[in-house]
Design an enzyme around this catalytic site. Structure first.
Site, short mmCIF file in Angstrom:
data_model
loop_
_atom_site.label_atom_id
_atom_site.label_comp_id
_atom_site.label_asym_id
_atom_site.label_seq_id
_atom_site.Cartn_x
_atom_site.Cartn_y
_atom_site.Cartn_z
N HIS C 215 9.42 -3.97 -2.40
CA HIS C 215 9.72 -5.43 -1.78
C HIS C 215 11.05 -5.18 -0.79
CE1 HIS C 215 9.17 -9.42 -0.31
NE2 HIS C 215 10.62 -9.38 -0.60
N TYR C 219 13.57 -5.50 3.11
CA TYR C 219 14.60 -6.40 3.34
C TYR C 219 15.90 -5.56 3.80
CZ TYR C 219 12.79 -10.64 1.76
OH TYR C 219 12.19 -11.82 1.60
N HIS C 366 0.03 -9.42 8.04
CA HIS C 366 1.24 -9.90 7.45
C HIS C 366 2.62 -9.02 7.95
CE1 HIS C 366 4.54 -11.07 5.06
NE2 HIS C 366 4.47 -10.11 4.23
N PHE C 367 2.29 -7.74 7.54
CA PHE C 367 3.48 -6.86 7.59
C PHE C 367 3.72 -6.32 9.33
CE2 PHE C 367 1.61 -2.68 7.60
CZ PHE C 367 0.51 -2.71 6.52
N HIS C 368 2.52 -6.20 10.16
CA HIS C 368 2.83 -5.88 11.43
C HIS C 368 3.41 -7.18 12.15
CE1 HIS C 368 0.28 -2.50 10.92
NE2 HIS C 368 0.74 -2.07 11.88
N ARG C 429 -8.58 -2.72 4.48
CA ARG C 429 -7.58 -1.76 5.21
C ARG C 429 -8.09 -0.34 4.95
NH1 ARG C 429 -2.28 -2.79 1.88
NH2 ARG C 429 -1.50 -1.06 3.23
N ARG C 430 -7.47 0.44 5.79
CA ARG C 430 -7.43 2.06 5.58
C ARG C 430 -9.03 2.30 5.56
NH1 ARG C 430 -2.29 1.97 1.72
NH2 ARG C 430 -0.70 2.11 3.42
CU LIG Z 1 7.22 -7.90 -1.29
#
Ligand SMILES: [Cu+2]
Ligand SMILES: [Cu+2]
Lengths: 57, 179, 543
Positions: C215, C219, C366-368, C429-430
């Protein structure tokens, strides 16, 4: 071709004190609306997708 | 501290309080789902030896699939392995509590039963356990959802949810997709 | 003006070169997954590509960008030369050697284990060693950032460290803490197994150690974007930073809350108790606080700009902002994408609700959205903002810069929005290819084609970005010279900054306590429980 003028530096201090009086009411309104929408979207997912998909444990 | 900065910090504090309220609503809903509705992620911390699980015991081949014990408890055991689920189809009854128990003899796998909250990683060394109730009959897709090697994409199984009337265990309490 | 421009440019160009290659792979991957026939589409190539795309974007683009930007901030905000530039170059060379090892092992098919490793899968040891070298190079950067700030404080007693530098050092310290987990995983478990010194691995332990990093690393990637939000966007908008103290507080909260939350990536794992999962879920809710504070503080800072430019009424200041300035435009687009990325993240972190989406395309969405969208668009804006300084030349075209930013944001929405509902419908995914003949998933086809189109837009935007930067270097130096980069002034300058908000000793002690509480038992349990280990599965040798 356009260029960026030096920004910010031309602000007179007394003028800024006068002008920013309503700050941050606009920020409260805009950011508040965005977060309120976020909470609504989350609750929609909770009640209309998560709970109907059945119990797990 | 300048008066103006104090007012700025006060505004920030008001905002932070409102955000705390938002977070509290979500936390309350999550905790209610966990404690009130018993909707928790699989967390049983139960170990199993990946190197011997196929030889004997709970995950030996003849124990896999759905089984109803003498007390009426329904358990579906599946081994996830490169690159197949064993068995590739399981039968479960509608509207009854079912317990999935899964283990891997090789690498990490995972699965999701599409359209439900059944989702777990299968980590070699541990048994993954998920209790659930399926409320609609039908054939549900159950793909492997964690990269486990080049054949990962081929790893798909099915969960066949049948009305209770059609859920007929044999003499040993087993139910398979073939019968 | 900065002195070590060659050092900074070397880092930033390495980052963007990796980005330029990785984005092409990303488009090809979308194409393979779609119903359209893609060339070279085999599982081997697909997983090789996913590993390369992830490693290049998550490790090379980010680390080199952050290092280069940190060196820039250290010189431009502190207005002093970098301490030990030779050491900085040594860090750069280590990173390059590491990157070459990673690229070589991945491209030769010896490391198709994804950038998240997944032991007991085991790649060529050189792949992991390459990553370790990149990390060690970044540790040198961390040390230099801390030394630069400490020296400046000695030379300027009683003056608060400029916010941009304070935040950069917060990130350096965060990164030192963050890398402990993955370093332990690689050095004690994964690399010995890759060399064949050990034949089995404790899979639960490796997953837990990696979660320590997983995580906070995000950041690490996004703090440069937040530095731009706080110190560059208000300046570009003609505004003032609404509250310098709150900004410092937010960066400290990132340091404190970004770390003890990694178990939220293991919600669906059987090797952790619901108790520790719940604790880290609650801490994850706290992580949202600094982002929500940032949204408010930065919006208020922009509002000042809009009102000073004549914006009236509750929302009239929005239209009055100088949207023609790339930094302002990028901030607006970034916040827009942050809403979607944040929403996806809120569902992910909501404990039981994670079951709906874990390991589905929802997570990729989400992460894209949050990294590829909100964060990377700020990397672009930062590059546009500091390139005049680095090259001594004015931007050849702001129109092209704006077009590039718009295309990036639109492309990211077009590509990643469908992944949300595809993920909710069970698209994992994947997976290289789906059987679109299956009637239950045939409706995915048009959405997957839409994603390919979005990916194409992103590739075009990336090409424009590279072009926009390259064209600086070929621009003739005219009479007009770019001024130095100015960081936003606080609305109320001269507010005394408490010592705690001007250093990190106290906060490091807090992190130690939080990490001890969050991770001691989850890690120790593997030594108490001694779960059976799994046999190593090599991917770098065909049996
Ligand atoms: Cu996280
Ligand atoms: Cu798999």
């Amino acid at each position: 071709m356009d260029t960026i003028k030096e920004s910010g530096a031309n602000i007179e201090e007394p003028a800024s004190a006068l002008l920013i009086q309503p700050v941050p009411s606009g920020a409260f309104a805009l950011a508040g609306a965005a977060v309120a929408l976020l909470l609504v979207a989350w609750l929609v997912m909770y009640f209309f997708t998560f709970l109907p998909r059945g119990p797990v444990g | 501290m300048a008066v103006d900065e104090i007012s700025a910090v006060q505004n920030e504090r008001r905002w932070a309080l409102a955000m705390g309220g938002v977070a509290a609503v979500m936390l309350a809903a999550i905790v209610w789902a966990g404690l009130g509705l018993h909707m928790n992620p699989p967390s049983n911390i139960e170990t199993v030896d990946p190197n011997t699980l196929h030889v004997a015991g709970e995950f030996a081949e003849n124990n896999l699939g759905t089984h109803v014990d003498s007390a009426g408890k329904i358990t579906t055991r599946i081994v996830t392995t490169q690159f197949a689920f064993v068995p590739e189809c399981v039968v479960v009854p509608q509207d009854m509590q079912v317990t999935f128990r899964l283990a891997s003899p090789d690498v990490i796998h995972g699965l999701i039963v599409v359209g439900t909250n059944v989702n777990t990683m299968v980590v070699p060394g541990f048994v993954s356990q998920v209790h659930t109730v399926f409320d609609k009959p039908g054939d549900l897709l159950m793909p492997c959802h964690e990269f486990c090697g080049l054949g990962h994409g081929q790893m798909v199984a099915h969960v066949r949810v049948v009305p209770i009337a059609d859920f007929r265990p044999d003499g040993d309490g087993r139910v398979t997709c073939d019968n | 003006m900065t002195i070590n421009n060659r050092l900074i440019l070397a880092h930033l160009w390495t980052a963007f070169a990796a980005f330029g290659v990785a984005i092409l792979l990303g488009l090809w991957q979308m194409w393979v997954r779609s119903p359209l026939a893609a060339p070279l589409s085999t599982p081997d190539n697909y997983y090789l590509s996913v590993t390369a795309h992830g490693s290049a974007m998550a490790y090379v683009l980010t680390t080199f960008f952050i290092m280069g930007f940190g060196y820039f901030v250290a010189e431009s905000a502190l207005k002093q030369a970098l301490p030990a530039p030779r050491l900085a170059w040594a860090g750069f060379v280590l990173g390059i050697v590491g990157t070459v090892l990673v690229v070589a092992t991945v491209l030769s098919g010896q490391a198709s284990v994804m950038f998240t490793f997944y032991p007991p899968l085991s790649a060529s040891p050189l792949f992991y060693i390459g990553l370790v070298l990149v990390v060690v190079g970044s540790w040198i950067w961390c040390a230099l950032m801390i030394v630069a700030m400490t020296r400046w404080k000695k030379a300027n007693p009683g003056t608060p460290v400029p916010l941009a530098m304070y935040a950069t050092v917060a990130n350096a310290i965060l990164w030192l803490w963050t890398t402990v987990g993955v370093a332990a995983e690689l050095l004690f478990v994964v690399i010995p197994a890759a060399f064949g010194w050990t034949q089995t691995v404790d899979v639960g332990l490796t997953r837990t150690l990696f979660s320590w990093t997983l995580h906070a690393i995000v950041y690490f990637w996004l703090i440069p974007a937040y530095i731009a939000f706080y110190t560059m966007a208000p300046q570009a908008a003609g505004g003032r930073l609404f509250s310098d103290l709150m900004a410092r507080g937010s960066f400290i909260l990132f340091l404190l809350c970004g770390l003890p939350v990694g178990l939220h990536h293991l919600f669906m794992d059987p090797e952790h108790s619901s108790g520790f999962k719940t604790v880290q879920m609650m801490l994850t809710v706290l992580v949202a606080v600094p982002t929500l504070l940032t949204v408010f503080t930065v919006t208020a800072s922009m509002e000042i700009g809009g009102r000073l430019r004549g914006g009236k009424g509750l929302l009239g200041w929005i239209g009055a902002l100088p949207w023609e300035r790339p930094m302002v435009l990028a901030t607006g687009l970034s916040f827009f994408m942050l809403w979607f990325g944040g929403f996806g993240g809120l569902i992910n972190m909501s404990y039981g609700m994670n079951a709906m989406v874990h390991n589905t395309s929802w997570v990729s969405a989400h992460f894209h959205m949050i990294f590829g969208g909100s964060v990377v668009i700020m990397y672009f804006a930062i590059a546009y903002h500091i390139w005049p300084n680095l090259t001594g030349r004015l931007a050849p075209s702001l129109v092209l810069q704006r077009a590039q930013l718009w295309l990036w944001a639109i492309g990211m929405m077009v590509m990643s929005l469908p992944w949300h509902w595809l993920g909710l419908s069970g698209q994992v995914r994947r997976v290289a290819q789906f059987d679109y003949a299956d009637p239950s998933i045939s409706w995915w086809a048009p959405w997957m084609i839409m994603s390919v189109v979005g990916g194409g837009m992103l590739v075009i935007s990336a090409g424009m970005f590279i072009w926009n930067l390259v064209s600086f270097h070929f621009e003739r130096t005219g009479a007009a010279k770019p001024g130095p980069v100015e960081y936003a002034r606080a609305l109320h300058p001269g507010v005394p900054v408490p010592a705690a908000l001007n250093g990190f000793v106290l906060w490091n002690a807090f992190v130690l306590v939080l990490m001890a509480a969050a991770y001691t038992y989850p890690i120790a349990q593997f030594f108490i429980l001694k779960p059976p280990q799994a046999v190593v599965h090599r991917v770098d040798r065909t049996p």
